[in-house]
Design a protein around this motif. Sequence first.
Motif, PDB file in Angstrom:
ATOM      1  N   ALA A   1      17.067   6.523  -0.924  1.00  0.00           N
ATOM      2  CA  ALA A   1      17.866   7.681  -0.520  1.00  0.00           C
ATOM      3  C   ALA A   1      18.977   7.263   0.445  1.00  0.00           C
ATOM      4  CB  ALA A   1      16.967   8.730   0.131  1.00  0.00           C
ATOM      5  N   GLU A   2      19.829   8.228   0.764  1.00  0.00           N
ATOM      6  CA  GLU A   2      20.919   7.992   1.699  1.00  0.00           C
ATOM      7  C   GLU A   2      20.421   8.128   3.141  1.00  0.00           C
ATOM      8  OE1 GLU A   2      23.977   7.060   0.874  1.00  0.00           O
ATOM      9  OE2 GLU A   2      23.372   7.048  -1.243  1.00  0.00           O
ATOM     10  N   PRO A   3      21.144   7.535   4.110  1.00  0.00           N
ATOM     11  CA  PRO A   3      20.731   7.677   5.511  1.00  0.00           C
ATOM     12  C   PRO A   3      20.614   9.125   5.977  1.00  0.00           C
ATOM     13  CG  PRO A   3      22.330   5.909   5.303  1.00  0.00           C
ATOM     14  CD  PRO A   3      22.251   6.560   3.960  1.00  0.00           C
TER      15      PRO A   3
ATOM     16  N   VAL B   1      14.133  14.334  11.718  1.00  0.00           N
ATOM     17  CA  VAL B   1      14.249  15.540  12.547  1.00  0.00           C
ATOM     18  C   VAL B   1      12.943  16.323  12.485  1.00  0.00           C
ATOM     19  CG1 VAL B   1      15.367  17.796  12.724  1.00  0.00           C
ATOM     20  CG2 VAL B   1      16.756  15.737  12.461  1.00  0.00           C
ATOM     21  N   GLU B   2      12.383  16.440  11.291  1.00  0.00           N
ATOM     22  CA  GLU B   2      11.118  17.172  11.155  1.00  0.00           C
ATOM     23  C   GLU B   2       9.956  16.408  11.775  1.00  0.00           C
ATOM     24  OE1 GLU B   2      11.110  20.179  10.342  1.00  0.00           O
ATOM     25  OE2 GLU B   2      13.215  20.175   9.726  1.00  0.00           O
ATOM     26  N   LEU B   3       9.961  15.084  11.670  1.00  0.00           N
ATOM     27  CA  LEU B   3       8.915  14.289  12.318  1.00  0.00           C
ATOM     28  C   LEU B   3       8.971  14.446  13.830  1.00  0.00           C
ATOM     29  CD1 LEU B   3       9.186  11.048  10.150  1.00  0.00           C
ATOM     30  CD2 LEU B   3       7.324  12.714  10.103  1.00  0.00           C
ATOM     31  N   GLY B   4      10.187  14.513  14.383  1.00  0.00           N
ATOM     32  CA  GLY B   4      10.328  14.749  15.813  1.00  0.00           C
ATOM     33  C   GLY B   4       9.939  16.159  16.193  1.00  0.00           C
ATOM     34  N   ARG B   5      10.266  17.119  15.355  1.00  0.00           N
ATOM     35  CA  ARG B   5       9.903  18.509  15.621  1.00  0.00           C
ATOM     36  C   ARG B   5       8.386  18.669  15.696  1.00  0.00           C
ATOM     37  NH1 ARG B   5      13.006  23.178  14.319  1.00  0.00           N
ATOM     38  NH2 ARG B   5      14.336  21.906  12.956  1.00  0.00           N
ATOM     39  N   ALA B   6       7.667  17.886  14.882  1.00  0.00           N
ATOM     40  CA  ALA B   6       6.202  17.990  14.841  1.00  0.00           C
ATOM     41  C   ALA B   6       5.508  17.021  15.792  1.00  0.00           C
ATOM     42  CB  ALA B   6       5.713  17.738  13.420  1.00  0.00           C
ATOM     43  N   ALA B   7       6.267  16.124  16.454  1.00  0.00           N
ATOM     44  CA  ALA B   7       5.680  15.091  17.326  1.00  0.00           C
ATOM     45  C   ALA B   7       4.673  14.251  16.559  1.00  0.00           C
ATOM     46  CB  ALA B   7       5.041  15.709  18.561  1.00  0.00           C
TER      47      ALA B   7
ATOM     48  N   ALA C   1      12.114   3.132   8.584  1.00  0.00           N
ATOM     49  CA  ALA C   1      13.557   3.003   8.807  1.00  0.00           C
ATOM     50  C   ALA C   1      13.967   1.585   9.187  1.00  0.00           C
ATOM     51  CB  ALA C   1      14.006   3.987   9.893  1.00  0.00           C
ATOM     52  N   ALA C   2      13.553   1.110  10.360  1.00  0.00           N
ATOM     53  CA  ALA C   2      14.083  -0.144  10.907  1.00  0.00           C
ATOM     54  C   ALA C   2      13.699  -1.362  10.070  1.00  0.00           C
ATOM     55  CB  ALA C   2      13.606  -0.314  12.349  1.00  0.00           C
ATOM     56  N   ILE C   3      12.404  -1.524   9.794  1.00  0.00           N
ATOM     57  CA  ILE C   3      11.976  -2.718   9.056  1.00  0.00           C
ATOM     58  C   ILE C   3      12.511  -2.725   7.623  1.00  0.00           C
ATOM     59  CG2 ILE C   3       9.982  -3.997   8.192  1.00  0.00           C
ATOM     60  CD1 ILE C   3       8.450  -3.192  10.675  1.00  0.00           C
ATOM     61  N   PRO C   4      12.455  -1.614   6.880  1.00  0.00           N
ATOM     62  CA  PRO C   4      13.060  -1.644   5.538  1.00  0.00           C
ATOM     63  C   PRO C   4      14.539  -2.014   5.557  1.00  0.00           C
ATOM     64  CG  PRO C   4      11.627   0.253   5.734  1.00  0.00           C
ATOM     65  CD  PRO C   4      11.712  -0.362   7.103  1.00  0.00           C
ATOM     66  N   ALA C   5      15.303  -1.460   6.510  1.00  0.00           N
ATOM     67  CA  ALA C   5      16.732  -1.789   6.580  1.00  0.00           C
ATOM     68  C   ALA C   5      16.933  -3.261   6.893  1.00  0.00           C
ATOM     69  CB  ALA C   5      17.415  -0.920   7.632  1.00  0.00           C
ATOM     70  N   LEU C   6      16.126  -3.787   7.822  1.00  0.00           N
ATOM     71  CA  LEU C   6      16.244  -5.196   8.195  1.00  0.00           C
ATOM     72  C   LEU C   6      15.896  -6.105   7.014  1.00  0.00           C
ATOM     73  CD1 LEU C   6      14.765  -6.719  11.489  1.00  0.00           C
ATOM     74  CD2 LEU C   6      14.876  -7.984   9.355  1.00  0.00           C
ATOM     75  N   LEU C   7      14.753  -5.871   6.386  1.00  0.00           N
ATOM     76  CA  LEU C   7      14.292  -6.768   5.320  1.00  0.00           C
ATOM     77  C   LEU C   7      15.224  -6.730   4.114  1.00  0.00           C
ATOM     78  CD1 LEU C   7      10.411  -6.239   5.364  1.00  0.00           C
ATOM     79  CD2 LEU C   7      11.774  -7.990   6.513  1.00  0.00           C
TER      80      LEU C   7
ATOM     81  N   THR D   1      19.524   1.239  12.325  1.00  0.00           N
ATOM     82  CA  THR D   1      18.802   2.209  11.504  1.00  0.00           C
ATOM     83  C   THR D   1      17.638   2.810  12.290  1.00  0.00           C
ATOM     84  OG1 THR D   1      19.370   0.917   9.539  1.00  0.00           O
ATOM     85  CG2 THR D   1      17.657   2.582   9.298  1.00  0.00           C
ATOM     86  N   GLY D   2      16.938   1.979  13.057  1.00  0.00           N
ATOM     87  CA  GLY D   2      15.869   2.499  13.901  1.00  0.00           C
ATOM     88  C   GLY D   2      16.391   3.434  14.971  1.00  0.00           C
ATOM     89  N   ALA D   3      17.526   3.089  15.586  1.00  0.00           N
ATOM     90  CA  ALA D   3      18.109   3.948  16.614  1.00  0.00           C
ATOM     91  C   ALA D   3      18.550   5.283  16.022  1.00  0.00           C
ATOM     92  CB  ALA D   3      19.290   3.240  17.271  1.00  0.00           C
ATOM     93  N   LEU D   4      19.078   5.260  14.803  1.00  0.00           N
ATOM     94  CA  LEU D   4      19.468   6.505  14.128  1.00  0.00           C
ATOM     95  C   LEU D   4      18.251   7.398  13.907  1.00  0.00           C
ATOM     96  CD1 LEU D   4      21.672   8.148  12.544  1.00  0.00           C
ATOM     97  CD2 LEU D   4      20.871   6.934  10.507  1.00  0.00           C
ATOM     98  N   ALA D   5      17.161   6.817  13.413  1.00  0.00           N
ATOM     99  CA  ALA D   5      15.944   7.603  13.198  1.00  0.00           C
ATOM    100  C   ALA D   5      15.385   8.133  14.508  1.00  0.00           C
ATOM    101  CB  ALA D   5      14.902   6.749  12.478  1.00  0.00           C
ATOM    102  N   CYS D   6      15.472   7.348  15.557  1.00  0.00           N
ATOM    103  CA  CYS D   6      15.011   7.791  16.875  1.00  0.00           C
ATOM    104  C   CYS D   6      15.846   8.967  17.370  1.00  0.00           C
ATOM    105  CB  CYS D   6      15.072   6.629  17.861  1.00  0.00           C
ATOM    106  SG  CYS D   6      14.567   7.043  19.535  1.00  0.00           S
ATOM    107  N   ALA D   7      17.166   8.908  17.173  1.00  0.00           N
ATOM    108  CA  ALA D   7      18.036  10.020  17.570  1.00  0.00           C
ATOM    109  C   ALA D   7      17.648  11.285  16.822  1.00  0.00           C
ATOM    110  CB  ALA D   7      19.494   9.663  17.305  1.00  0.00           C
TER     111      ALA D   7
END
Length: 340
Positions: A66-68, A76-82, A92-98, A192-198
């Motif tokens: 999928a797209e970023p 956003v939903e994962l953060g909403r649910a904690a 996010a981070a490891i798939p983008a890196l590898l 990519t990890g920082a984007l997901a964290c944001a």
Amino acid sequence: MRFALSPEQLDFGTSVRKLLDAGRTPAAGRAWATGDPRPGRGLIRQLAGAGVLGLAIDDEHGGVGAEPIDLVVAFVELGRAAAPGPLVETAAAIPALLQALPDTELAARWLPGFAEGAELGTLAFASPDHSAVALDADSAEVVLIADGDQLHVGHRTGLVRSIDPARRLFAVAADESVAEGVADAIATGFDTGALACAAQLLGAGRALLDSTTGYAKQRKQFGKPIGEFQAVKQKLADVLIGLDLAEPLLYRAALTMGEPTRGRDVSAAVIACGDAAYRAARAALQVHGAIGYTAEYDLSLWLTKVTALRSAWGTPDLHRARIARALRAEAADRQLRGTA
């Protein structure tokens, strides 16, 4: 540039939210904090079944490619649910890196397991100033350490205290090098990890605003709901404005992940979403009063997570410095072009 989500993306976000609501995510987070990952792993397998863990993984490795922006919708939903667990690292981070490595052997070895939810991965960044620390290294089957332009497989050495009990941090040490001269791939993984964290921070901020607004409507003082007092209305309005202003920066960062401005845009999103979520956390604590300080009340799950996430993928000072460097470089480039 279009910042509005498509109907399909909105439907996807709604389906992820329903899955997390049905999965009793707060209870899974509390169990994860005590060292019991079973409810959390069950929830992660459900997320994998919905395609969430494979969003950033190409179809040749078992993902959906999928797209970023789709990744942002999910986080956003994962953060909403904690939601607990090393989801930023695994999805996010490891798939983008590898997938940015010149050799695809490592991606083929680990990513199918990540996409299925059968395995988890965590990623630490080493520096001369401090030892490498990885999230949930006790639960992750794959522990990676990025050190300069080298990527290592590692192991945990000791528990590190975190302000968020559900974020179990461990000092890690390298065992063997699996890739060298891969600074660009590591930078891609970090951004990519920082984007997901944001995105997580924005979702957590939204959840805090919703819970605080609901509490303000039912909690009464002097015979009427406290939400009717102008001071409370103004505080919550400021939170809403901050979250609404941060959202376009997050979407822009997702849309420019393949552009030269990637680092600058990701840092802007991290700062904006972090500040907005922190403002939401402060307002939530002030409006809830004494009950907001108790660990037994679910509000604490989001308060501690927001505080931890603000610096989990680089401190605000680090990201402000990245933006400053990028703006200076762009200004110098424009000056050179103007005099050429």
